[in-house]
Write an enzyme that holds these catalytic residues in place. Structure first.
Site, PDB file in Angstrom:
ATOM      1  N   CYS A   1       0.801  -1.225   0.000  1.00  0.00           N
ATOM      2  CA  CYS A   1       0.000   0.000   0.000  1.00  0.00           C
ATOM      3  C   CYS A   1       0.834   1.275   0.000  1.00  0.00           C
ATOM      4  O   CYS A   1       0.326   2.349  -0.326  1.00  0.00           O
ATOM      5  CB  CYS A   1      -0.948   0.002   1.196  1.00  0.00           C
ATOM      6  SG  CYS A   1      -2.058  -1.423   1.211  1.00  0.00           S
TER       7      CYS A   1
ATOM      8  N   HIS B   1      -3.145   6.747   1.857  1.00  0.00           N
ATOM      9  CA  HIS B   1      -3.595   5.499   1.251  1.00  0.00           C
ATOM     10  C   HIS B   1      -5.044   5.248   1.659  1.00  0.00           C
ATOM     11  O   HIS B   1      -5.411   5.409   2.830  1.00  0.00           O
ATOM     12  CB  HIS B   1      -2.704   4.344   1.700  1.00  0.00           C
ATOM     13  CG  HIS B   1      -3.327   3.010   1.549  1.00  0.00           C
ATOM     14  ND1 HIS B   1      -3.868   2.561   0.356  1.00  0.00           N
ATOM     15  CD2 HIS B   1      -3.530   2.009   2.446  1.00  0.00           C
ATOM     16  CE1 HIS B   1      -4.360   1.353   0.534  1.00  0.00           C
ATOM     17  NE2 HIS B   1      -4.166   0.991   1.788  1.00  0.00           N
TER      18      HIS B   1
ATOM     19  N   ASN C   1     -10.386  -0.207  -1.554  1.00  0.00           N
ATOM     20  CA  ASN C   1      -8.960  -0.207  -1.242  1.00  0.00           C
ATOM     21  C   ASN C   1      -8.212  -0.848  -2.402  1.00  0.00           C
ATOM     22  O   ASN C   1      -8.316  -2.049  -2.634  1.00  0.00           O
ATOM     23  CB  ASN C   1      -8.725  -0.977   0.058  1.00  0.00           C
ATOM     24  CG  ASN C   1      -7.259  -1.033   0.468  1.00  0.00           C
ATOM     25  OD1 ASN C   1      -6.365  -0.820  -0.342  1.00  0.00           O
ATOM     26  ND2 ASN C   1      -7.017  -1.339   1.739  1.00  0.00           N
TER      27      ASN C   1
END
Length: 328
Positions: A126, A250, A284
């Site tokens: 990430c 993120h 995500n």
């Protein structure tokens, strides 16, 4: 013994800058109700309360990770006004490439029409995009590259157990990209990079090859450790928190994003600082989440050229990063 010669090569510029952004997503829009209809023990309200996601995009069976990278990369070139022939290096940040050989970067470059560039993949999960942005910036300043295409691309569809309600509600497929070029002044600041390998048990793959993470442990780590990393990045850039126009963490979980923003505002960030919330409609997408969020916010007019952006990458406590850059 002969005198050691000096090594004289191309010298790099004083700084680097972002020239443009682009993104691409999976073709299928999957709502929370769609996931519940798959037989997962969940519902729209439960998902919204815990992670803030309303819908996410997943790939069709024949839509590959390289397809996503090509789409995002081509869009970034168009946005920057840079021709494929001007790119000499391609970096793809990813942790979901189905095979390590050949890498995604070389295939992506060839399909976009970039001839014989330096091309490699980088896996910091990430935090992969800020890591790759740092590598690109340093290569240009060091004289090893002139213009670099940086792409974050992830295809989580095959990596997720679609009966595991703790994980299948979170992840999605997408790619975000930017073009980095030389500048007379530093418009991409030095990054703060680090890792916490002692937390390795928080995330990994099951024997079946499905991703798992200890959600509560990740949440606690992110909400206690990420804001200080962001503060260090601001200090490294030589600016103040009050100078930050846009916070792009993120997109892991909307509650985490909001918690980081609250902590930074308590330390001096402005109340009108724009905070990326791309996860609401994109899910995500790991290394793709930061560049994709920037691309979407630019398209929506939420951020504009010259805005001071604070980029913060983190993933389950293993790799993290913070960096300040100027929006193109």
């Amino acid at each position: 013994m002969s005198e050691r010669p000096s090594l004289i090569g191309r010298t790099g510029p004083a700084g680097t800058r972002l020239l443009g952004f682009g993104s691409a997503q999976g073709n299928r829009v999957v709502t929370n109700d769609d996931i519940a209809a798959m037989g997962v023990d969940t519902n729209d309200e439960w998902i919204r309360q815990r992670v803030g996601i309303v819908e996410r995009r997943l790939c069709d069976p024949d839509q590959t990770l390289v397809d996503l990278a090509v789409g995002a990369g081509a869009n970034a070139l168009a946005d920057s006004g840079v021709a494929p022939g001007e790119i000499d290096t391609v970096l793809v940040a990813t942790c979901t490439m189905p095979g390590n050989i050949p890498n995604a970067a070389a295939q992506t470059a060839d399909r976009i029409g970039i001839s014989s560039p330096a091309a490699f993949d980088l896996n910091a999960a990430c935090a992969g995009f800020p890591y790759s942005l740092t590598v690109a910036s340093d290569m240009i300043r060091g004289g090893s590259a002139n213009k670099v295409l940086v792409i974050g691309a992830e295809r989580f569809t095959e990596w997720v157990d679609w009966k595991d309600r703790g994980n299948c509600i979170i992840f999605a497929d997408g790619a975000g990209a930017c073009v980095v070029g030389p500048s007379d002044e530093p418009l991409i600041a030095p990054a703060v990079l680090g890792s916490s390998g002692d937390l390795v048990d928080m995330i990994g793959l099951t024997p079946a090859g499905h991703i798992f993470q200890e959600g509560q442990s990740v949440f606690r780590w992110a909400t206690t450790q990420i804001a200080p990393i962001a503060e260090r990045a601001v200090e490294a850039a030589g600016v103040k928190l009050s100078d930050i126009d846009v916070l792009v963490p993120h997109q892991a979980n909307l509650r985490i994003v909001e918690h980081i923003a609250k902590k930074l505002r308590a330390k001096g960030a402005r109340d009108d600082m724009v905070v990326a919330d791309d996860i609401v409609h994109s899910g995500n997408t790991s290394s793709a989440s930061i560049p994709m969020a920037i691309d979407h916010m630019r398209a929506d007019g939420r951020i504009t050229s010259g805005d001071v952006m604070l980029l913060v990458g983190f993933g389950a406590g293993l790799s993290y990063s913070g960096q300040v850059a100027i929006c193109p």
